[in-house]
Design a protein around this motif. Structure first.
Motif, PDB file in Angstrom:
ATOM      1  N   ARG A 155       0.828  -1.209   0.000  1.00  0.00           N
ATOM      2  CA  ARG A 155       0.000   0.000   0.000  1.00  0.00           C
ATOM      3  C   ARG A 155       0.864   1.262   0.000  1.00  0.00           C
ATOM      4  O   ARG A 155       0.590   2.208  -0.739  1.00  0.00           O
ATOM      5  N   ALA A 156       1.919   1.275   0.796  1.00  0.00           N
ATOM      6  CA  ALA A 156       2.778   2.455   0.866  1.00  0.00           C
ATOM      7  C   ALA A 156       3.447   2.736  -0.478  1.00  0.00           C
ATOM      8  O   ALA A 156       3.589   3.898  -0.889  1.00  0.00           O
ATOM      9  N   VAL A 157       3.855   1.683  -1.171  1.00  0.00           N
ATOM     10  CA  VAL A 157       4.469   1.862  -2.492  1.00  0.00           C
ATOM     11  C   VAL A 157       3.442   2.423  -3.472  1.00  0.00           C
ATOM     12  O   VAL A 157       3.730   3.353  -4.238  1.00  0.00           O
ATOM     13  N   ALA A 158       2.222   1.888  -3.447  1.00  0.00           N
ATOM     14  CA  ALA A 158       1.163   2.382  -4.333  1.00  0.00           C
ATOM     15  C   ALA A 158       0.864   3.856  -4.065  1.00  0.00           C
ATOM     16  O   ALA A 158       0.661   4.648  -5.000  1.00  0.00           O
ATOM     17  N   VAL A 159       0.847   4.240  -2.802  1.00  0.00           N
ATOM     18  CA  VAL A 159       0.602   5.645  -2.438  1.00  0.00           C
ATOM     19  C   VAL A 159       1.726   6.532  -2.964  1.00  0.00           C
ATOM     20  O   VAL A 159       1.482   7.619  -3.490  1.00  0.00           O
ATOM     21  N   ARG A 160       2.974   6.069  -2.823  1.00  0.00           N
ATOM     22  CA  ARG A 160       4.107   6.852  -3.322  1.00  0.00           C
ATOM     23  C   ARG A 160       4.001   7.057  -4.829  1.00  0.00           C
ATOM     24  O   ARG A 160       4.228   8.165  -5.337  1.00  0.00           O
ATOM     25  N   ILE A 161       3.644   6.009  -5.573  1.00  0.00           N
ATOM     26  CA  ILE A 161       3.536   6.132  -7.029  1.00  0.00           C
ATOM     27  C   ILE A 161       2.405   7.090  -7.389  1.00  0.00           C
ATOM     28  O   ILE A 161       2.572   7.981  -8.232  1.00  0.00           O
ATOM     29  N   ALA A 162       1.252   6.932  -6.757  1.00  0.00           N
ATOM     30  CA  ALA A 162       0.110   7.802  -7.056  1.00  0.00           C
ATOM     31  C   ALA A 162       0.441   9.255  -6.775  1.00  0.00           C
ATOM     32  O   ALA A 162       0.088  10.158  -7.547  1.00  0.00           O
ATOM     33  N   ASP A 163       1.123   9.515  -5.674  1.00  0.00           N
ATOM     34  CA  ASP A 163       1.486  10.879  -5.311  1.00  0.00           C
ATOM     35  C   ASP A 163       2.399  11.499  -6.364  1.00  0.00           C
ATOM     36  O   ASP A 163       2.236  12.658  -6.758  1.00  0.00           O
ATOM     37  N   ALA A 164       3.356  10.701  -6.844  1.00  0.00           N
ATOM     38  CA  ALA A 164       4.308  11.207  -7.837  1.00  0.00           C
ATOM     39  C   ALA A 164       3.684  11.363  -9.227  1.00  0.00           C
ATOM     40  O   ALA A 164       4.096  12.232  -9.995  1.00  0.00           O
ATOM     41  N   PHE A 165       2.685  10.528  -9.533  1.00  0.00           N
ATOM     42  CA  PHE A 165       2.156  10.465 -10.897  1.00  0.00           C
ATOM     43  C   PHE A 165       0.887  11.290 -11.119  1.00  0.00           C
ATOM     44  O   PHE A 165       0.480  11.468 -12.265  1.00  0.00           O
ATOM     45  N   ARG A 210       4.661 -10.488  -5.760  1.00  0.00           N
ATOM     46  CA  ARG A 210       4.593 -11.935  -5.956  1.00  0.00           C
ATOM     47  C   ARG A 210       5.436 -12.411  -7.138  1.00  0.00           C
ATOM     48  O   ARG A 210       5.988 -13.512  -7.109  1.00  0.00           O
ATOM     49  N   HIS A 211       5.485 -11.602  -8.189  1.00  0.00           N
ATOM     50  CA  HIS A 211       6.088 -12.067  -9.436  1.00  0.00           C
ATOM     51  C   HIS A 211       7.163 -11.127  -9.995  1.00  0.00           C
ATOM     52  O   HIS A 211       7.636 -11.342 -11.102  1.00  0.00           O
ATOM     53  N   GLY A 212       7.512 -10.104  -9.245  1.00  0.00           N
ATOM     54  CA  GLY A 212       8.496  -9.151  -9.732  1.00  0.00           C
ATOM     55  C   GLY A 212       9.462  -8.739  -8.638  1.00  0.00           C
ATOM     56  O   GLY A 212       9.737  -9.506  -7.712  1.00  0.00           O
ATOM     57  N   LEU A 213       9.943  -7.520  -8.749  1.00  0.00           N
ATOM     58  CA  LEU A 213      10.923  -6.969  -7.820  1.00  0.00           C
ATOM     59  C   LEU A 213      10.504  -5.542  -7.477  1.00  0.00           C
ATOM     60  O   LEU A 213      10.275  -4.731  -8.384  1.00  0.00           O
ATOM     61  N   VAL A 214      10.414  -5.253  -6.200  1.00  0.00           N
ATOM     62  CA  VAL A 214      10.033  -3.916  -5.744  1.00  0.00           C
ATOM     63  C   VAL A 214      11.148  -3.394  -4.838  1.00  0.00           C
ATOM     64  O   VAL A 214      11.506  -4.053  -3.848  1.00  0.00           O
ATOM     65  N   TYR A 215      11.677  -2.238  -5.180  1.00  0.00           N
ATOM     66  CA  TYR A 215      12.766  -1.632  -4.421  1.00  0.00           C
ATOM     67  C   TYR A 215      12.347  -0.259  -3.902  1.00  0.00           C
ATOM     68  O   TYR A 215      11.498   0.415  -4.495  1.00  0.00           O
ATOM     69  N   GLY A 216      12.984   0.156  -2.825  1.00  0.00           N
ATOM     70  CA  GLY A 216      12.763   1.495  -2.309  1.00  0.00           C
ATOM     71  C   GLY A 216      14.015   2.029  -1.648  1.00  0.00           C
ATOM     72  O   GLY A 216      14.889   1.245  -1.224  1.00  0.00           O
ATOM     73  N   THR A 217      14.117   3.342  -1.564  1.00  0.00           N
ATOM     74  CA  THR A 217      15.177   3.927  -0.756  1.00  0.00           C
ATOM     75  C   THR A 217      14.843   3.659   0.710  1.00  0.00           C
ATOM     76  O   THR A 217      13.699   3.358   1.060  1.00  0.00           O
ATOM     77  N   ALA A 218      15.853   3.780   1.562  1.00  0.00           N
ATOM     78  CA  ALA A 218      15.656   3.473   2.982  1.00  0.00           C
ATOM     79  C   ALA A 218      14.537   4.322   3.587  1.00  0.00           C
ATOM     80  O   ALA A 218      13.792   3.843   4.451  1.00  0.00           O
ATOM     81  N   ASP A 219      14.394   5.564   3.126  1.00  0.00           N
ATOM     82  CA  ASP A 219      13.338   6.441   3.649  1.00  0.00           C
ATOM     83  C   ASP A 219      12.050   6.360   2.823  1.00  0.00           C
ATOM     84  O   ASP A 219      11.092   7.085   3.093  1.00  0.00           O
ATOM     85  N   ARG A 220      12.041   5.501   1.806  1.00  0.00           N
ATOM     86  CA  ARG A 220      10.889   5.269   0.927  1.00  0.00           C
ATOM     87  C   ARG A 220      10.502   6.520   0.119  1.00  0.00           C
ATOM     88  O   ARG A 220       9.392   6.614  -0.389  1.00  0.00           O
ATOM     89  N   ALA A 221      11.438   7.453  -0.038  1.00  0.00           N
ATOM     90  CA  ALA A 221      11.158   8.617  -0.882  1.00  0.00           C
ATOM     91  C   ALA A 221      11.062   8.222  -2.355  1.00  0.00           C
ATOM     92  O   ALA A 221      10.396   8.894  -3.144  1.00  0.00           O
ATOM     93  N   GLY A 222      11.734   7.138  -2.716  1.00  0.00           N
ATOM     94  CA  GLY A 222      11.684   6.653  -4.087  1.00  0.00           C
ATOM     95  C   GLY A 222      11.439   5.159  -4.124  1.00  0.00           C
ATOM     96  O   GLY A 222      11.881   4.428  -3.224  1.00  0.00           O
ATOM     97  N   VAL A 223      10.701   4.720  -5.135  1.00  0.00           N
ATOM     98  CA  VAL A 223      10.409   3.296  -5.308  1.00  0.00           C
ATOM     99  C   VAL A 223      10.530   2.930  -6.784  1.00  0.00           C
ATOM    100  O   VAL A 223      10.335   3.774  -7.666  1.00  0.00           O
ATOM    101  N   ALA A 224      10.847   1.666  -7.017  1.00  0.00           N
ATOM    102  CA  ALA A 224      10.916   1.144  -8.387  1.00  0.00           C
ATOM    103  C   ALA A 224      10.265  -0.232  -8.405  1.00  0.00           C
ATOM    104  O   ALA A 224      10.470  -1.028  -7.489  1.00  0.00           O
TER     105      ALA A 224
END
Length: 197
Positions: free
Chosen positions: A15-25, A58-72
């Motif tokens: 959920r936190a990753v999805a929120v970060r993407i939505a906020d940026a996009f 489940r089927h890929g790779l999700v990365y984030g910075t330690a502070d979660r300011a960025g995600v891939a």
């Protein structure tokens, strides 16, 4: 050259990753077309991205910075293809509501232009708006590019703006013919050959 520490993220952070993407996009031309009503855009986008991030957990790779300011969010397209997200149509309808036809159109557009050669697909690279331009996106790219170069695997993405297209070009991605949403908004498909090849 040092940069922020990058970590692989687990399902508890979906959920936190999805929120970060939505906020940026949410200010991108493409997402304005997807959800024209500004007051409802972030919620609809978050719901949509949550489905895809859950699938990547489940089927890929999700990365984030330690502070979660960025995600891939990456999907390896190597060997046996991953199954589609579970209950995708129902979940998409629940997330996107009245704009579901626009999201379906986007899915079809992406599928029609997706390459068939083996690669890793960068589905999302997102940085908090107030942290953009600080090298976070570059650090996330370099982190996974090191893996791709070691394994000699290409990468593919669809840049959603000219500025992101230019960022990716600086990291070895080569543009292909753009494709467009019905309102003319372009996406810039790009391909990166592994370094040393």
């Amino acid at each position: 050259m040092s940069g922020p520490a990058i970590e692989r993220l687990g399902p508890g952070e979906t959920r936190a990753v999805a929120v970060r993407i939505a906020d940026a996009f949410q200010v991108l031309a493409a997402t304005v077309w997807l959800v024209p009503e500004a007051s409802k855009r972030e919620a609809a986008l978050t719901g949509h991205f949550e489905i895809l991030v859950d699938h990547a957990m489940r089927h890929g790779l999700v990365y984030g910075t330690a502070d979660r300011a960025g995600v891939a969010v990456w999907f390896p397209q190597v060997g046996e293809p991953a199954p589609p997200p579970a209950d995708y149509d129902a979940r998409l309808a629940g997330a996107c509501g009245e704009w579901i036809d626009r999201f379906r159109h986007l899915d079809a557009l992406f599928e029609a232009h997706h390459p068939h050669d083996e690669h890793h697909h960068l589905a999302f690279l997102a940085v908090a708006p107030q942290r953009q331009g600080q090298g976070i996106g570059t650090a996330l790219l370099r982190h996974h590019h090191a893996v791709l170069d070691a394994e000699q695997v290409p990468a593919y993405l669809e840049a959603s703006s000219e500025s992101s297209r230019d960022l990716y070009a600086r990291h070895g991605y080569v543009g292909r013919e753009p494709f467009r949403l019905p309102d003319g908004t372009p996406f810039f498909p790009m391909w990166r050959k592994p370094s040393g090849r």
